[in-house]
Design an enzyme around this catalytic site. Structure first.
Site, short mmCIF file in Angstrom:
data_model
loop_
_atom_site.label_atom_id
_atom_site.label_comp_id
_atom_site.label_asym_id
_atom_site.label_seq_id
_atom_site.Cartn_x
_atom_site.Cartn_y
_atom_site.Cartn_z
N GLU A 1 11.17 -1.29 10.29
CA GLU A 1 10.37 -0.07 10.06
C GLU A 1 11.18 1.22 10.12
OE1 GLU A 1 7.51 -2.82 12.38
OE2 GLU A 1 9.65 -2.40 12.30
N ASP B 1 7.52 -5.28 13.33
CA ASP B 1 7.10 -5.47 14.71
C ASP B 1 6.25 -6.74 14.90
OD1 ASP B 1 8.43 -3.25 15.56
OD2 ASP B 1 6.69 -1.93 15.55
N ASP C 1 3.37 -7.85 15.87
CA ASP C 1 1.93 -7.77 16.10
C ASP C 1 1.24 -7.77 14.75
OD1 ASP C 1 2.47 -5.23 15.15
OD2 ASP C 1 2.08 -4.23 17.06
N GLU D 1 -0.20 -5.41 13.07
CA GLU D 1 0.19 -4.31 12.19
C GLU D 1 1.56 -4.58 11.57
OE1 GLU D 1 -0.06 0.54 12.09
OE2 GLU D 1 -0.28 -0.52 13.98
N TYR E 1 9.11 -5.01 23.49
CA TYR E 1 8.11 -4.36 22.63
C TYR E 1 7.01 -3.72 23.46
CZ TYR E 1 5.12 -3.66 18.55
OH TYR E 1 4.36 -3.10 17.56
N ARG F 1 3.95 -2.45 22.60
CA ARG F 1 2.52 -2.58 22.28
C ARG F 1 2.12 -4.01 22.61
NH1 ARG F 1 4.44 0.60 17.93
NH2 ARG F 1 3.68 2.75 18.09
N HIS G 1 2.76 -12.62 23.52
CA HIS G 1 3.56 -11.44 23.77
C HIS G 1 4.07 -11.43 25.20
CE1 HIS G 1 1.73 -8.87 20.28
NE2 HIS G 1 2.31 -9.97 19.88
#
Length: 717
Positions: free
Chosen positions: A9, A82, A84, A86, A304, A306, A351
């Site tokens: 990203e 990432d 997740d 998203e 990470y 989130r 996670h």
């Protein structure tokens, strides 16, 4: 030979990952999302299975073109976005937007940007997870449908330009409902009585405080409703004899808090560092993506950020336990590794918690290489992770019950004193979790003198204190995040943007770090609650999150979930619009003390693109307007006019606050720092705030603490 392409990203993440992978790979950044639903239309074919229409974002066309060219030349394209939903959606959008040939696509996932983690991920690539993409699409389409259809209702009933969203509207309701609780609250008076006591045999100053709890022979705790009753009891107690009735000592264990998840990091960073939720996530992102550490190059310092799981990799636990034994001694590590079981509704247990990528990278070793904010947040994460694997703290908790016979009434009053002594600090040697809105302010850890049953005590004073019951406190960002998490509203990636949106739309403002709804926010919340009870219902919103989780796990299809929601929702929209045609628009502008210079009518406070401003209450007949000036009570150092708070046109982050002379444009003096009412102690000129508790002179360069009078005025403002 063509290089394999790696897409992440951000440029910082690309530099860090690229360094680990070496010259065989070409690491490029997508700069976040490259596609989204169009801005000027709904972008969802409701009658065609809710099919979304995605368009490449205008500012990403060049990036997509470059990625398309690079992917065409590469043998393999690794999508390392990432870990997740998203991130999975971004990877899928990259494939579609850059027309990447699907046979050459590999998806790699890692939760920390370290060389071992990155190389392991590239050794074990997988395909795109369609279930995660469906869940993210369902969330995006659902939020677009809600926002696109709700906004016209607000335009007709309240004001054009307003907007509403699924999660942010519920967050606003929590803020508004709390304000209504506060407004409806009726304070009740009550009194407490404390005795300052000492052993008769102790001639020193070993005094301690005990609180009156009850009268023997009467049920329950004593109620003292007014000053007259407090005075009567105090008078009865002043000549009383006190004696220890019982002493109970028990060992207490304090267990450390689990390592951070997104919500707890945001809460603790607010409490300890006074970071907003958005600032916490920005700084955490920097620590995750990689920070330059001299010759070592960019290194990812935390995992990470989130996440809603407290799980920690076995290797990280082992490293933490080894460090604890080396640094503090074997007794500070429990016999077996800790497994924290805090369960968050809908947590993605694959996670990890937020932790340092290496616990042996001590915060002090990074001083001078990190910014102040980065170092403070890293230190917080480091301490929390390390403490989570340390031994319990052991305390001896002592409860002393004391009897006092009233001199006049003969009643036996029961007092109690509590205290504790730390036998073994355990994790408390390193870290203690802060709490929101600590109640009562009593210190149960205060030590007590050695007391035994039957000891005679003497009174060093009986103190009655008046109190009033308190309303529930307004939310801080931290306590609102906790409420959202507890209710199952939103997910780790949504907390910060949700709060930021509520503030940006002027539905709520911060007052001494407390979230206070505006008149506009109260009107919007009330209207939405009246017409769309499902959307504004906390339980309903939480169930939607559970259904999105079911889509991600493959238990449900995403289009039926949207169909079940959309039918009743559109009926509510039509009813609300029909009523809006019959009932005139509400007037929700805030009143002000200013008068229009052109027509003499009262001016009202409105919100615009660049913040709040004053507008004539006679609009549209009179279109006079002027900036809203928040007065400071401090004189301008150039012409003696009053300095007022103004809003500038900041770049990227919305309106920028500054302070200028009220006599502008005749006087153009400005400062970006808050003026203080006290003059400089060296030269007597303007003193401005510098940080939370320091001050500097705008003229002579003096630096020092904020004067007490200025602190008092700040607290009172």
């Amino acid at each position: 030979m063509a290089k394999d392409l790696v897409i992440v990203e951000s440029p910082a993440k690309a530099r860090t990952v690229g360094r680990f992978l070496g010259a065989k790979y070409n690491a490029m950044a997508s700069m976040g999302h490259v596609r989204d639903l169009p801005k000027r239309e709904i972008g969802v074919a409701v009658d065609n299975g809710f099919k979304p229409k995605y368009t490449i974002l205008p500012d990403k066309r060049k990036v997509v073109s470059e990625l398309k060219k690079a992917s065409s030349a590469a043998d393999t394209v690794y999508l390392a976005t990432d870990p997740d939903r998203e991130g999975e959606a971004i990877a899928w959008h990259l494939i579609e937007a850059a027309k990447i040939a699907k046979p050459k696509v590999r998806r790699v996932v890692f939760h920390e940007i370290t060389e071992p983690a990155v190389k392991e991920a590239f050794d074990n690539p997988r395909g795109i997870d369609d279930r995660l993409i469906d869940a993210q699409q369902a969330r995006r389409v659902l939020d677009r449908l809600v926002g696109y259809d709700l906004s016209p209702v607000l335009w007709k009933k309240v004001r054009r330009g307003l907007s509403a969203g699924r999660v942010q509207s519920v967050a606003l309701r929590l803020i508004v409902d709390r304000e209504r609780e506060i407004d409806a609250f009726v304070a009740e008076e009550y009194w407490t009585i404390d005795a300052l006591l000492a052993k008769l045999s102790d001639a020193g100053d070993a005094v301690f405080k005990a609180g009156l709890r009850s009268v023997k022979g009467q049920k329950g705790r004593i109620a003292i409703p007014n000053g007259d009753e407090a005075a009567r009891i105090t008078s009865d107690l002043e000549p009383a004899r006190f004696k220890v009735a019982s002493v109970t000592t028990r060992e207490r264990r304090n267990r450390p808090a689990p390592p951070f998840i997104t919500s707890s990091l945001q809460q603790e960073a607010f409490r300890k560092l006074r970071f907003t939720t958005r600032r916490t996530m920005v700084v955490a992102q920097q620590l995750y993506e990689g920070v330059e550490l001299g010759a070592d190059g960019p290194v990812g310092l935390i995992t990470y950020m989130r996440t809603d799981s407290t799980s920690v990799a076995a290797s990280a636990v082992a490293e933490a336990r080894s460090y604890i034994k080396d640094k503090f001694g074997p007794g500070y590590a429990p016999k077996s590794p800790r497994a924290h079981r805090k369960k968050v509704k809908g947590a993605q247990e694959a996670h990890e918690a937020i932790r340092p990528t290496s616990i042996r990278r001590e915060p002090e070793s990074l001083r001078g290489r990190l910014t102040s904010e980065q170092l403070r947040l890293y230190d917080l994460i480091w301490r929390r992770m390390l403490a989570s694997q340390m031994s319990d703290a052991l305390l001896d908790g002592t409860t002393v019950d004391i009897d006092a016979e009233g001199a006049r009434s003969g009643a036996v009053y029961a007092f109690r004193a509590t205290g504790s002594v730390i036998k073994f600090p355990g994790f408390r040697r390193l870290y203690l979790e802060d709490k929101d809105d600590a109640q009562n302010g009593k210190d149960d850890d205060a030590p007590l003198p050695a007391l035994n049953q039957g000891d005679a005590l003497e009174s060093r004073g009986i103190t009655p204190d008046q109190h009033f019951t308190q309303p529930p406190p307004r939310f801080t960002e931290a306590s609102l995040v906790r409420a959202l998490e507890e209710q199952g509203i939103g997910r780790p990636s949504t907390y910060a943007p949700t709060i930021a949106t509520v503030l940006a739309r002027d539905y709520a403002r911060k007052d001494r770090n407390r979230l206070t709804p505006t008149k506009l926010g109260i009107a919007v919340s009330g209207l939405l609650t009246q017409h769309f009870p499902d959307i504004m219902d906390i339980g309903f919103t939480a169930r939607v999150e559970e259904e999105l989780d079911d889509i991600a796990s493959g238990e449900r299809e995403w289009t039926p979930v949207l169909s079940e929601f959309y039918g009743p929702f559109t009926e509510s929209i039509q009813r609300a619009l029909a009523e809006a045609e019959r009932v005139p628009r509400d007037q929700i502008d805030e009143e002000s003390d200013e008068v229009c210079d052109e027509c003499g009518r009262p001016m009202v406070i409105k919100s615009g693109r660049f913040g709040r401003f004053l507008s004539c209450g006679g609009f549209p007949e009179c279109k006079s307007s002027k900036p809203l000036m928040q007065r400071t009570g401090v004189d301008c150092p150039e012409d003696g006019g009053e300095l007022v708070e103004r809003q500038g046109r900041g770049k990227g982050r919305g309106p920028k606050k500054f302070y200028g002379c009220a006599n502008y444009p005749e006087c153009t003096f400005t400062t970006n720092q808050r003026p203080l009412p006290q003059p400089c102690p060296d030269c007597g000129k303007l003193l401005v705030a510098s940080g939370r508790s320091n001050a500097r002179c705008a003229a002579c360069g003096y630096r020092g603490p904020v004067p007490e009078e200025a602190e008092a005025m700040e607290l009172a403002s």
